[in-house]
Write a protein that holds these residues in place. Sequence first.
Motif, short mmCIF file in Angstrom:
data_model
loop_
_atom_site.label_atom_id
_atom_site.label_comp_id
_atom_site.label_asym_id
_atom_site.label_seq_id
_atom_site.Cartn_x
_atom_site.Cartn_y
_atom_site.Cartn_z
N UNK A 152 8.77 84.23 19.78
CA UNK A 152 7.85 85.36 19.73
C UNK A 152 8.60 86.68 19.62
N UNK A 209 0.42 82.57 35.39
CA UNK A 209 -0.75 82.14 34.61
C UNK A 209 -1.79 83.25 34.52
N UNK A 269 -0.71 85.55 31.87
CA UNK A 269 -0.99 84.97 30.55
C UNK A 269 -2.48 84.91 30.23
N UNK A 303 -4.65 82.93 31.54
CA UNK A 303 -5.23 81.60 31.72
C UNK A 303 -6.14 81.58 32.94
N UNK A 323 -1.50 71.32 12.33
CA UNK A 323 -0.56 71.53 13.43
C UNK A 323 -1.27 72.22 14.60
N UNK A 337 -7.04 84.69 26.57
CA UNK A 337 -5.70 84.14 26.79
C UNK A 337 -4.87 84.09 25.50
N UNK A 338 -5.51 83.80 24.37
CA UNK A 338 -4.69 83.64 23.16
C UNK A 338 -4.19 84.98 22.61
N UNK A 385 -0.67 73.78 8.32
CA UNK A 385 -0.62 74.59 9.52
C UNK A 385 -1.90 74.40 10.35
N UNK A 388 -3.03 78.12 23.97
CA UNK A 388 -3.47 79.51 24.14
C UNK A 388 -2.28 80.43 24.39
N UNK A 389 -1.30 79.93 25.17
CA UNK A 389 -0.13 80.75 25.50
C UNK A 389 0.71 81.01 24.25
N UNK A 390 0.40 80.33 23.16
CA UNK A 390 1.10 80.59 21.90
C UNK A 390 0.14 81.08 20.83
N UNK A 391 -0.87 81.80 21.30
CA UNK A 391 -1.70 82.56 20.38
C UNK A 391 -2.76 81.75 19.65
N UNK A 392 -2.96 80.49 20.03
CA UNK A 392 -3.97 79.69 19.33
C UNK A 392 -5.34 79.96 19.95
N UNK A 393 -6.28 80.36 19.10
CA UNK A 393 -7.64 80.63 19.56
C UNK A 393 -8.38 79.30 19.68
N UNK A 398 11.08 78.01 22.14
CA UNK A 398 9.72 78.22 21.65
C UNK A 398 9.21 79.60 22.08
N UNK A 399 9.53 79.98 23.33
CA UNK A 399 9.08 81.29 23.81
C UNK A 399 9.84 82.41 23.13
N UNK A 423 4.55 81.06 14.86
CA UNK A 423 3.22 81.44 14.38
C UNK A 423 2.58 82.51 15.27
N UNK A 424 2.91 82.44 16.57
CA UNK A 424 2.24 83.31 17.53
C UNK A 424 2.26 84.78 17.10
N UNK A 441 6.41 77.70 30.78
CA UNK A 441 5.66 77.24 31.94
C UNK A 441 6.45 76.27 32.82
N UNK A 447 -0.16 86.52 24.38
CA UNK A 447 1.17 86.34 23.79
C UNK A 447 1.40 87.20 22.55
N UNK A 448 0.32 87.52 21.85
CA UNK A 448 0.48 88.33 20.64
C UNK A 448 0.98 89.72 20.95
N UNK A 456 5.19 76.52 16.04
CA UNK A 456 4.06 77.08 16.77
C UNK A 456 4.48 78.37 17.48
N UNK A 474 6.25 82.80 27.26
CA UNK A 474 5.98 82.08 28.51
C UNK A 474 6.66 80.72 28.48
#
Lengths: 292, 231
Positions: free
Chosen positions: B148, B45, B48, B50, A171, B70-71, A168, A184-189, B144-145, B102-103, B82, B74-75, B99, B80
Amino acid sequence: MDFGPYLLLALMEGTVMAAVLALTAVGLSLVFGVMRVVNVAHGEFLMLGAVLAWFVTHYVPGPPVVGFAVALVVCPLIVGGIAALSDTLILKRLNYDPEATIVATIGLSYIFQQAALSFYGPDARPVEAPFNLRIQFPWFGYSGYKIAVVLAAIVILLAIWLLMTRTRAGLIMRATQLDRDTARAFGINVDRVYAAVFALGAGLAAIAAVLIVPIQQAHYLMGHDPLLLSFIVVIIGGLGSLRGTLLAAVVIGLSDGVISVFFSPTLAKILATLLVAMVLVFRPQGLFGAKP
Amino acid sequence: MLQLQNVHAGYGNVQVLRALSLTAKAGEVTCVMGRNGAGKSTMLRTIMGQIRASAGSITLNGTPIHGLPAHEVPRHGIGYVPQGRRLFSELTVAQNIEIGLMTRKKGAATRDHVLSLFPRLRERLSQRASTLSGGEQQMLAIARALCLEPAVLLLDEPTEGLQPSMITLIRETLLALKSTGVATVLVEQRVDAVLAMADQIAFITAGTVAETIPAKGLSHTASQFQKYVGI
Ligand SMILES: Nc1ncnc2c1ncn2[C@@H]1O[C@H](COP(=O)(O)OP(=O)(O)OP(=O)(O)O)[C@@H](O)[C@H]1O
Ligand SMILES: [Mg+2]
């Protein structure tokens, strides 16, 4: 010695070189691939690893193997920590601007060098190998430690490959590499990924350093050659391509070993540099890099 | 409910959004229309995180989210899609989905549900995202969106460049979502698509919402389309 055994010896020397180079270059390639940062201080991370290895082995009591084992764990962690700190305090504030980070890592490399000169001194100091085993071939004896270095490098590179392709964390790193805003828009720091990747890259250089230091000695200017060779390898392999980096490290390492043994180390460097020039002219994306 | 109040934002010292206000209610589709460069994508954006809002507030069910990194946005349950899809192109369909999952730490149940909405993706799990057709890529971006299990879904021109059958599929998916209480913000330029989906329509011009009207009973020839979109 006959030509055959002599060539075998040269190839073995080249393999050791390739193994250490692969570790160092993969670190550089990883940092460029994920962060788009050309880390000019990469060689100095290797140097720091070597100098720290000297301190650790010097001050840890007991047989050499104990100090060496401690160094192999502790040095990459310390160097990785320094790298993560450099990332957070400096590179992040530059917004990872490609040109600014080059200048900043040049600055960092001088800071590390001068720090090593101040605290460690100008001398090259040897570190004792963890064990002394001579493997007797029919034609010559060869250092068992050097063979262990090659095996260790293979294990570590395999671990990196598994990390990048099967976990993971891998990934997350690849997603960040491909599109950091969307990551970032999917929660990745992304900040944390960058610090971790910069630490990982530097840590790999430090591991290479600890492995090489019983063969080469620790010196505050020892980062130059590995940096140059890593850049050569990474350019030939294709910036950011791990597979290309590995293959190029083997090619450069082996040819460097063979040419150094039969002719001279300088000729080996000249030919490697020439190869880079050719690659840049005829296939600027590198042998394995994607077309821009 | 997602609420933007007097939001200002831009790039560097170029101001794009000016006192923009918009409310998207749960279980409703809010369509956003406006000319090229009006600031529609910039608005999404900014939601989000950004782009940082220099003034104003963005709240999700009353909780401010405009100061979050920004991260973390989504939590809170904002999905989103785009403009231009922005898939992780070198990763496989399965990895793009992973991915998404995971969010918000969603598991196999969510994955199964999302894939049941887009059976064509299930057949292509090990294929690289970049090798999918345009329509399949858009499905993946939406899937993918949806991984969440979002409370709010932002979509930036999801039907751009797609053929009618694909547009129908996307429309049906969004209408089904709406009935589950998702607040949808849909940037869309086609009047017929807007009329088929929207509960309300917000017209953006020069970085601000100039007018918001209910979609019910609106005709193709309504003056606002001409005025704000030039159709
Ligand atoms: N990264 C950027 N840097 C500077 N200015 C930008 C950037 N992205 C967009 N802009 C500017 O902001 C304004 C709004 O752009 P935005 O992408 O939000 O428009 P849009 O309404 O989504 O248009 P379209 O319908 O073409 O997608 C435009 O004038 C654009 O030039
Ligand atoms: Mg747009």
